[in-house]
Write a protein that holds these residues in place. Structure first.
Motif, PDB file in Angstrom:
ATOM      1  N   GLU A 221     100.155  28.288  35.517  1.00 50.75           N
ATOM      2  CA  GLU A 221     100.538  29.695  35.436  1.00 50.75           C
ATOM      3  C   GLU A 221      99.543  30.532  36.227  1.00 50.75           C
ATOM      4  N   PRO A 222     100.003  31.325  37.221  1.00 52.80           N
ATOM      5  CA  PRO A 222      99.048  32.106  38.027  1.00 52.80           C
ATOM      6  C   PRO A 222      98.601  33.370  37.293  1.00 52.80           C
ATOM      7  N   TYR A 223      97.300  33.603  37.275  1.00 50.48           N
ATOM      8  CA  TYR A 223      96.723  34.810  36.691  1.00 50.48           C
ATOM      9  C   TYR A 223      95.846  35.500  37.743  1.00 50.48           C
ATOM     10  N   VAL A 224      95.956  36.823  37.852  1.00 47.17           N
ATOM     11  CA  VAL A 224      94.974  37.626  38.582  1.00 47.17           C
ATOM     12  C   VAL A 224      93.991  38.141  37.542  1.00 47.17           C
ATOM     13  N   LEU A 225      92.695  37.855  37.755  1.00 43.65           N
ATOM     14  CA  LEU A 225      91.684  38.149  36.746  1.00 43.65           C
ATOM     15  C   LEU A 225      90.772  39.312  37.129  1.00 43.65           C
ATOM     16  N   ALA A 226      90.567  39.541  38.419  1.00 42.37           N
ATOM     17  CA  ALA A 226      89.663  40.610  38.843  1.00 42.37           C
ATOM     18  C   ALA A 226      89.959  40.991  40.280  1.00 42.37           C
ATOM     19  N   VAL A 227      89.662  42.253  40.638  1.00 43.04           N
ATOM     20  CA  VAL A 227      89.871  42.763  41.988  1.00 43.04           C
ATOM     21  C   VAL A 227      88.614  43.517  42.406  1.00 43.04           C
ATOM     22  N   LEU A 228      88.083  43.196  43.597  1.00 50.59           N
ATOM     23  CA  LEU A 228      86.912  43.867  44.163  1.00 50.59           C
ATOM     24  C   LEU A 228      87.377  44.807  45.269  1.00 50.59           C
ATOM     25  N   GLN A 229      86.977  46.078  45.188  1.00 48.12           N
ATOM     26  CA  GLN A 229      87.351  47.061  46.205  1.00 48.12           C
ATOM     27  C   GLN A 229      86.124  47.876  46.612  1.00 48.12           C
ATOM     28  N   PRO A 230      86.173  48.500  47.790  1.00 47.53           N
ATOM     29  CA  PRO A 230      85.071  49.392  48.175  1.00 47.53           C
ATOM     30  C   PRO A 230      84.899  50.502  47.136  1.00 47.53           C
ATOM     31  N   TYR A 231      83.654  50.839  46.865  1.00 51.33           N
ATOM     32  CA  TYR A 231      83.325  51.892  45.907  1.00 51.33           C
ATOM     33  C   TYR A 231      83.215  53.224  46.639  1.00 51.33           C
ATOM     34  N   VAL A 232      83.915  54.231  46.139  1.00 50.74           N
ATOM     35  CA  VAL A 232      83.858  55.556  46.762  1.00 50.74           C
ATOM     36  C   VAL A 232      82.639  56.275  46.185  1.00 50.74           C
ATOM     37  N   SER A 233      81.515  56.132  46.838  1.00 55.24           N
ATOM     38  CA  SER A 233      80.250  56.673  46.313  1.00 55.24           C
ATOM     39  C   SER A 233      80.294  58.193  46.270  1.00 55.24           C
ATOM     40  N   GLY A 234      79.835  58.742  45.167  1.00 53.82           N
ATOM     41  CA  GLY A 234      79.775  60.192  45.019  1.00 53.82           C
ATOM     42  C   GLY A 234      81.109  60.844  44.734  1.00 53.82           C
ATOM     43  N   ALA A 235      82.152  60.028  44.453  1.00 51.66           N
ATOM     44  CA  ALA A 235      83.488  60.580  44.238  1.00 51.66           C
ATOM     45  C   ALA A 235      83.587  61.246  42.868  1.00 51.66           C
ATOM     46  N   ASP A 236      84.458  62.229  42.792  1.00 48.97           N
ATOM     47  CA  ASP A 236      84.771  62.883  41.528  1.00 48.97           C
ATOM     48  C   ASP A 236      86.047  62.293  40.959  1.00 48.97           C
ATOM     49  N   ASP A 237      86.007  61.943  39.693  1.00 53.76           N
ATOM     50  CA  ASP A 237      87.207  61.566  38.967  1.00 53.76           C
ATOM     51  C   ASP A 237      88.086  62.804  38.822  1.00 53.76           C
ATOM     52  N   GLY A 238      89.391  62.673  39.109  1.00 51.44           N
ATOM     53  CA  GLY A 238      90.274  63.831  39.106  1.00 51.44           C
ATOM     54  C   GLY A 238      90.312  64.550  37.767  1.00 51.44           C
ATOM     55  N   TRP A 239      90.291  63.814  36.687  1.00 55.20           N
ATOM     56  CA  TRP A 239      90.317  64.414  35.351  1.00 55.20           C
ATOM     57  C   TRP A 239      89.043  65.218  35.098  1.00 55.20           C
ATOM     58  N   GLU A 240      87.897  64.602  35.366  1.00 50.00           N
ATOM     59  CA  GLU A 240      86.625  65.299  35.131  1.00 50.00           C
ATOM     60  C   GLU A 240      86.503  66.519  36.034  1.00 50.00           C
ATOM     61  N   LEU A 241      86.949  66.406  37.274  1.00 49.00           N
ATOM     62  CA  LEU A 241      86.891  67.535  38.197  1.00 49.00           C
ATOM     63  C   LEU A 241      87.762  68.684  37.701  1.00 49.00           C
ATOM     64  N   ALA A 242      88.973  68.366  37.245  1.00 51.67           N
ATOM     65  CA  ALA A 242      89.858  69.417  36.731  1.00 51.67           C
ATOM     66  C   ALA A 242      89.242  70.109  35.521  1.00 51.67           C
ATOM     67  N   LEU A 243      88.638  69.339  34.623  1.00 51.93           N
ATOM     68  CA  LEU A 243      88.030  69.940  33.426  1.00 51.93           C
ATOM     69  C   LEU A 243      86.853  70.837  33.791  1.00 51.93           C
ATOM     70  N   ARG A 244      86.078  70.423  34.801  1.00 51.81           N
ATOM     71  CA  ARG A 244      84.945  71.266  35.223  1.00 51.81           C
ATOM     72  C   ARG A 244      85.431  72.591  35.787  1.00 51.81           C
ATOM     73  N   GLU A 245      86.476  72.528  36.609  1.00 53.42           N
ATOM     74  CA  GLU A 245      87.011  73.762  37.190  1.00 53.42           C
ATOM     75  C   GLU A 245      87.588  74.668  36.106  1.00 53.42           C
ATOM     76  N   LEU A 246      88.251  74.077  35.138  1.00 53.73           N
ATOM     77  CA  LEU A 246      88.788  74.859  34.028  1.00 53.73           C
ATOM     78  C   LEU A 246      87.669  75.539  33.242  1.00 53.73           C
ATOM     79  N   ALA A 247      86.616  74.779  32.969  1.00 55.63           N
ATOM     80  CA  ALA A 247      85.500  75.321  32.186  1.00 55.63           C
ATOM     81  C   ALA A 247      84.853  76.501  32.904  1.00 55.63           C
ATOM     82  N   LYS A 248      84.879  76.499  34.238  1.00 54.69           N
ATOM     83  CA  LYS A 248      84.293  77.598  35.017  1.00 54.69           C
ATOM     84  C   LYS A 248      85.285  78.738  35.236  1.00 54.69           C
ATOM     85  N   GLY A 249      86.515  78.547  34.769  1.00 54.49           N
ATOM     86  CA  GLY A 249      87.536  79.566  34.987  1.00 54.49           C
ATOM     87  C   GLY A 249      88.108  79.558  36.390  1.00 54.49           C
TER      88      GLY A 249
END
Length: 467
Positions: A221-249
């Motif tokens: 039975e074939p299983y995919v167990l892990a995936v390695l991808q380039p890391y976007v260094s210094g990136a903002d998570d969209g959820w956290e970014l939206a919450l920060r903007e909301l908090a600042k009005g």
């Protein structure tokens, strides 16, 4: 390094190993964020595969486990074989204080008696063993470490575990790569590898191209167990970014517009790289039947939905009526679980989409089925609503502006505005809100008011026209 056991041939050593770990794992597994069977006791384990990566005789031992976990069946559901989980178990004589959060327990019998076992992804050295195996494209027992040779994986990258709550585990290597280790695994082609590989072939820059991946085929039975991808260094998570903007009005209109463009570009590339299908009346009726069944199950699980059931059902009935009149839609591969937390904005302002696994609770075959692209759009619209409710009072106009900007950005890049197909959009947004009600009732009751507010809006028949 040698594989100790598979489900087709458990050795005595492996049997003793798992027997000694059994009571520790029964206590530890249900406490993990990524464990799907919460609320039901663990009654036993079957080994799918056990692989020794580092022998325990030295300062550090390391085992890779695929275990099928047995629990009582969910009431009303047919009994199944049990979920399969991927564990990386480290072995030390004693844990240093920095690894205290990783503790599984102290072994009192069997081949590891007198040792401490722990979640090895918290420990840089075991995590680096995985990267070294990917660099070398190693085969260790039944594990197959594979890579894209066009991407260089430098040696000596230091590993660190990301501790944010998620349904899998992620390790960053020197700000160059991120390894997503799937925890609850199922056999088959996993879209979390399949779709990024397809987008890489298309040259789509909106999704990091896989640099490596881990597979196994226990019992064929074939299983995919892990995936390695380039890391976007210094990136903002969209959820956290939206919450920060909301908090600042601050508004989020420009970002929502750019995110709509990014989503459309991914959809366009997916339509080129993977097959598309036409949904006629039979396919649409099947889709509507599925939505109706999920609504009925949700009403049984969360009685607060009952007053809105008829209004919500009207969203599905309207879609079935269009199909009966001969209307068709094009379906293609999509993200399947798109929300702000699945998006990253790089320091340059470029948006990327990540995590193409789809909703893990749904069967793999269903997650790989072509869907109308509006399904992803509906998920993002619901995410803006969630963000708006993170402040008090809820920023409803903020959410409305983001929803409109996102749809406008999508239309700009694709030539198709999701708002021009209001019946389909309403049906998918309703289906998503119903799913959210059940999820919040089970896991986060304090958030239940958010999807219930959407339910009240979506149950009104005049909501087809609202973006």
């Amino acid at each position: 390094m040698a594989e100790m056991a598979t489900s087709s041939g458990t050795t005595g050593t492996t049997s003793h190993l798992l027997s000694s770990l059994d009571p520790l794992l029964r206590e530890w597994l249900p406490r993990q964020r990524w464990f799907a069977g919460k609320g039901r006791p663990v009654t036993g384990f079957d080994p799918v595969a056990v692989t020794e990566l580092l022998p325990p005789g030295g300062r550090l031992g390391l085992y890779h486990l695929l275990l099928r976990v047995h629990q009582p069946a969910v009431p009303g559901a047919p009994p199944g074989p049990g979920d399969c989980y991927q564990l990386l178990i480290g072995v030390r004589e004693a844990l240093p204080p920095r690894l205290a959060p990783a503790l599984v327990g102290h072994v009192t019998e069997g081949p590891l008696a007198g040792h401490t076992v722990y979640d090895a992804l918290y420990d840089p050295r075991p995590a680096e063993v995985l990267l070294e195996a990917l660099r070398g494209q190693e085969r260790i027992g039944g594990l197959r470490f594979e890579r894209d040779e066009r991407q260089e994986i430098r040696p000596g990258l230091v590993a660190r575990l990301l501790t944010a709550e998620q349904s899998n585990s992620s390790v960053v290597y020197g700000d160059a790569f991120i390894l997503k280790l799937l925890r609850r695994v199922v056999p088959g082609v996993n879209p979390d590898l399949e779709i990024p590989l397809a987008l890489a072939r298309e040259g789509c820059p909106r999704v990091p191209a896989p640099a490596g991946w881990l597979r196994a085929e226990p019992d064929g039975e074939p299983y995919v167990l892990a995936v390695l991808q380039p890391y976007v260094s210094g990136a903002d998570d969209g959820w956290e970014l939206a919450l920060r903007e909301l908090a600042k009005g601050e508004d989020f209109v420009a970002e929502a517009h750019a995110l709509g463009r990014a989503t459309a570009e991914v959809h366009t590339a997916l339509a080129r790289s993977l097959p598309t299908v036409t949904l006629g009346r039979p396919q649409l009726q099947s889709l509507v039947d599925g939505m109706t069944e999920r609504l009925a199950a949700a009403v049984r699980a969360v009685p607060a939905l009952r007053p809105y059931e008829q209004g919500l059902q009207s969203a599905y009935t309207a879609l079935a009526s269009l199909a009966a009149e001969g209307r068709t839609w094009t379906a293609q591969r999509v993200h399947g679980d798109l929300h702000l937390g699945q998006c990253l904005r790089s320091p340059s302002g470029q948006w990327s989409l990540i995590d193409f696994e789809g909703e893990p609770a749904r069967p793999l075959a269903e997650r790989r089925m072509p869907q109308p692209p509006v399904r992803d759009v509906a998920g993002m619209l619901r995410s803006f609503d969630y963000a708006a409710h993170s402040v008090s009072p809820p920023a409803l106009e903020w959410a409305h502006a983001c929803r409109a900007a996102y749809c406008a950005g999508y239309a700009e890049a694709s030539g198709r505005d999701p708002r021009t197909d209001p019946v389909l959009l309403r049906a998918y947004e309703t289906d998503k809100a119903v799913y959210e009600v059940v999820y919040e009732a089970r896991h986060r009751p304090d958030w239940l008011a958010v999807p219930l507010g959407a339910v009240r809006r979506l149950a009104l028949p005049d909501q087809e026209a609202r973006p």
